[in-house]
Design a protein around this motif. Structure first.
Motif, PDB file in Angstrom:
ATOM      1  N   ALA A  33      -1.212  -2.550 -31.310  1.00 39.75           N
ATOM      2  CA  ALA A  33      -2.596  -3.029 -31.274  1.00 39.75           C
ATOM      3  C   ALA A  33      -3.146  -3.191 -32.687  1.00 39.75           C
ATOM      4  CB  ALA A  33      -3.462  -2.066 -30.465  1.00 39.75           C
ATOM      5  N   ARG A  36      -1.820  -6.403 -34.282  1.00 41.19           N
ATOM      6  CA  ARG A  36      -2.410  -7.630 -33.775  1.00 41.19           C
ATOM      7  C   ARG A  36      -3.882  -7.768 -34.123  1.00 41.19           C
ATOM      8  NH1 ARG A  36       0.590 -10.674 -30.331  1.00 41.19           N
ATOM      9  NH2 ARG A  36      -0.994 -12.184 -30.985  1.00 41.19           N
ATOM     10  N   SER A  37      -4.504  -6.713 -34.635  1.00 43.47           N
ATOM     11  CA  SER A  37      -5.935  -6.779 -34.944  1.00 43.47           C
ATOM     12  C   SER A  37      -6.225  -6.625 -36.437  1.00 43.47           C
ATOM     13  CB  SER A  37      -6.685  -5.706 -34.156  1.00 43.47           C
ATOM     14  OG  SER A  37      -6.203  -4.405 -34.483  1.00 43.47           O
ATOM     15  N   HIS A 282       3.152  -3.010 -22.543  1.00 42.20           N
ATOM     16  CA  HIS A 282       1.889  -3.059 -23.285  1.00 42.20           C
ATOM     17  C   HIS A 282       1.780  -4.251 -24.223  1.00 42.20           C
ATOM     18  CE1 HIS A 282       4.366  -1.154 -26.427  1.00 42.20           C
ATOM     19  NE2 HIS A 282       3.469  -1.585 -27.276  1.00 42.20           N
ATOM     20  N   ILE A 286      -1.472  -6.648 -24.940  1.00 39.91           N
ATOM     21  CA  ILE A 286      -2.067  -6.628 -26.274  1.00 39.91           C
ATOM     22  C   ILE A 286      -2.109  -8.026 -26.866  1.00 39.91           C
ATOM     23  CG2 ILE A 286      -1.635  -5.902 -28.660  1.00 39.91           C
ATOM     24  CD1 ILE A 286      -0.817  -3.178 -27.556  1.00 39.91           C
ATOM     25  N   SER A 287      -1.048  -8.782 -26.683  1.00 34.79           N
ATOM     26  CA  SER A 287      -0.999 -10.142 -27.221  1.00 34.79           C
ATOM     27  C   SER A 287      -2.123 -10.998 -26.643  1.00 34.79           C
ATOM     28  CB  SER A 287       0.363 -10.769 -26.923  1.00 34.79           C
ATOM     29  OG  SER A 287       0.426 -12.094 -27.399  1.00 34.79           O
ATOM     30  N   ALA A 289      -4.921  -9.944 -25.094  1.00 33.28           N
ATOM     31  CA  ALA A 289      -6.231  -9.399 -25.434  1.00 33.28           C
ATOM     32  C   ALA A 289      -6.607  -9.709 -26.881  1.00 33.28           C
ATOM     33  CB  ALA A 289      -6.243  -7.888 -25.200  1.00 33.28           C
ATOM     34  N   ALA A 290      -5.640  -9.610 -27.792  1.00 35.10           N
ATOM     35  CA  ALA A 290      -5.924  -9.886 -29.199  1.00 35.10           C
ATOM     36  C   ALA A 290      -6.282 -11.354 -29.417  1.00 35.10           C
ATOM     37  CB  ALA A 290      -4.732  -9.501 -30.059  1.00 35.10           C
ATOM     38  N   LYS A 291      -5.558 -12.242 -28.753  1.00 34.99           N
ATOM     39  CA  LYS A 291      -5.874 -13.671 -28.881  1.00 34.99           C
ATOM     40  C   LYS A 291      -7.247 -13.978 -28.297  1.00 34.99           C
ATOM     41  CE  LYS A 291      -1.104 -15.383 -28.899  1.00 34.99           C
ATOM     42  NZ  LYS A 291      -0.078 -16.166 -28.148  1.00 34.99           N
ATOM     43  N   ILE A 303     -11.380  -5.451 -31.194  1.00 32.35           N
ATOM     44  CA  ILE A 303     -10.119  -6.010 -30.697  1.00 32.35           C
ATOM     45  C   ILE A 303      -9.055  -4.927 -30.618  1.00 32.35           C
ATOM     46  CG2 ILE A 303      -8.238  -7.614 -31.218  1.00 32.35           C
ATOM     47  CD1 ILE A 303     -10.306  -9.471 -32.469  1.00 32.35           C
ATOM     48  N   SER A 307      -7.678  -4.022 -27.011  1.00 32.70           N
ATOM     49  CA  SER A 307      -6.289  -4.407 -26.733  1.00 32.70           C
ATOM     50  C   SER A 307      -5.427  -3.185 -26.437  1.00 32.70           C
ATOM     51  CB  SER A 307      -5.711  -5.214 -27.893  1.00 32.70           C
ATOM     52  OG  SER A 307      -5.704  -4.464 -29.099  1.00 32.70           O
ATOM     53  N   GLY A 311      -3.651  -2.578 -22.939  1.00 31.16           N
ATOM     54  CA  GLY A 311      -2.208  -2.352 -22.931  1.00 31.16           C
ATOM     55  C   GLY A 311      -1.834  -1.138 -22.104  1.00 31.16           C
TER      56      GLY A 311
END
Length: 349
Positions: A33, A36-37, A282, A286-287, A289-291, A303, A307, A311
């Motif tokens: 997470a 990705r953030s 997860h 996460i991918s 949610a982050a996008k 984020i 995320s 996840g």
């Protein structure tokens, strides 16, 4: 001094091991997470070190608890690990074919290697990763299972020394032989010694060679402090630093439980039971949610939290809807409930 527990003693449930599985899974979730953030939580990757030590501990204890043939051992490990992993890998492959993962390059050889736990270089990145990236740890798990199963043919007193000798030989080979071949790169890493450390803890724990509560607590605190120091100070780390910290954490926790120092907490125990599903699924959540968070212009901190939470939630759903139904009936290990010992096989205290 040790004294055997009577045959009619109540079953001992190791909730602490479940909590550690939850801790390790959540650390890995936070790591991804953060990636990705735009945050930094590299130490979360050390959850894998904790998983490997726990794996060695569990495999040793369950075989001591219930002797089993090598074939039965592997059959039950396959039943425990493979179906959910193949499903998650299948989702990745289907997503790539549908254009959802434009950076994922598929080849038949790499997909086959991923499904059958053969380390190969990814055509997408050149790294020794399977299609489902976090599945790299399962390559190590199944290699450990194969070696462990072979050593079940030996007398019980020789099994731990045999596994230790094989893994030490491989690590030594890694220092003296330069090679970029995926099999050599993978199976000569010192990280494989973490399985041996877990087996050693299991042997000591079953024999009653555990420290008292003050020292056990000190091991746990020192381990967590070590992980925290690495994360806060952003120090470099690898299996040489995180392995001993994971060993101290698992040994301290198992010892505390033997001494009656671990409470029963339902939700952490559930997270531990679902840790495998959380670990596998997860990254999908996460991918997405982050996008979505980036598209909505949310702050990186929001984020990260959202995320990570999503996840974990998706992992729990996958456990309830996929993993647990697949594992109904007799199992081998601790897939569906906290790790426990039947009467007559409790550690001596």
């Amino acid at each position: 001094m040790t004294a055997a527990i009577p045959e009619n003693a109540p079953k001992t449930t190791l909730y602490g091991i479940q909590y550690l599985r939850a801790f390790a899974a959540l650390a890995v979730v936070a790591f991804h997470a953060a990636e990705r953030s735009g945050h930094a939580f590299a130490i979360g990757a050390a959850g894998v070190d904790v998983f490997f030590v726990i794996s060695g501990f569990i495999m040793w204890v369950i075989v001591e608890r219930r002797p089993v043939s090598p074939g039965r051992f592997l059959k039950e490990r396959i039943r425990r690990i493979v179906p959910v992993y193949w499903l998650a890998t299948g989702v990745m492959v289907a997503g790539a074919l549908a254009g959802l993962f434009p950076n994922l390059v598929l080849t038949a050889g790499h997909v086959a290697g991923s499904l059958f736990f053969v380390p190969l270089r990814s055509p997408s990145s050149g790294e020794v990763w399977p299609v489902l990236v976090q599945g790299w740890t399962l390559n190590y798990e199944f290699f450990f299972y194969a070696v462990f199963a072979a050593c079940l043919l030996l007398p019980a007193r020789l099994r731990l020394p045999a596994v230790a000798a094989i893994f030490l030989l491989l690590v030594t080979l890694g220092f003296v032989v330069e090679s970029d071949k995926p099999l050599v790169v993978t199976y000569t890493r010192p990280i494989i010694l973490e399985f041996v450390a877990g087996m050693l803890i299991g042997r000591l724990w079953l024999a009653g060679h555990v420290p008292g509560r003050p020292l056990a607590l000190a091991l746990i605190v020192a381990s967590l402090a070590g992980f925290a120091a690495i994360g806060i100070l952003r120090l470099p780390f690898d299996e040489w630093t995180c392995g001993p910290l994971a060993l101290a954490l698992v040994y301290g926790t198992a010892s505390m439980e033997t001494r009656g120092g671990v409470p029963v907490l339902r939700f952490p125990a559930l997270l531990g039971a679902a840790s495998y599903s959380i670990y596998l699924w997860h990254t999908f959540a996460i991918s997405v949610a982050a996008k979505a968070g980036a598209a909505l212009g949310l702050a990186p901190s929001i984020i990260f939290v959202a995320s990570a939470a999503i996840g974990v939630a998706v992992g729990l759903c996958a456990y309830a809807l996929v993993e647990r139904p697949l594992l109904q009936g007799r199992g081998f290990g601790i897939a569906r409930k906290p790790f426990s010992l039947p009467p007559g096989k409790q550690p001596q205290v």
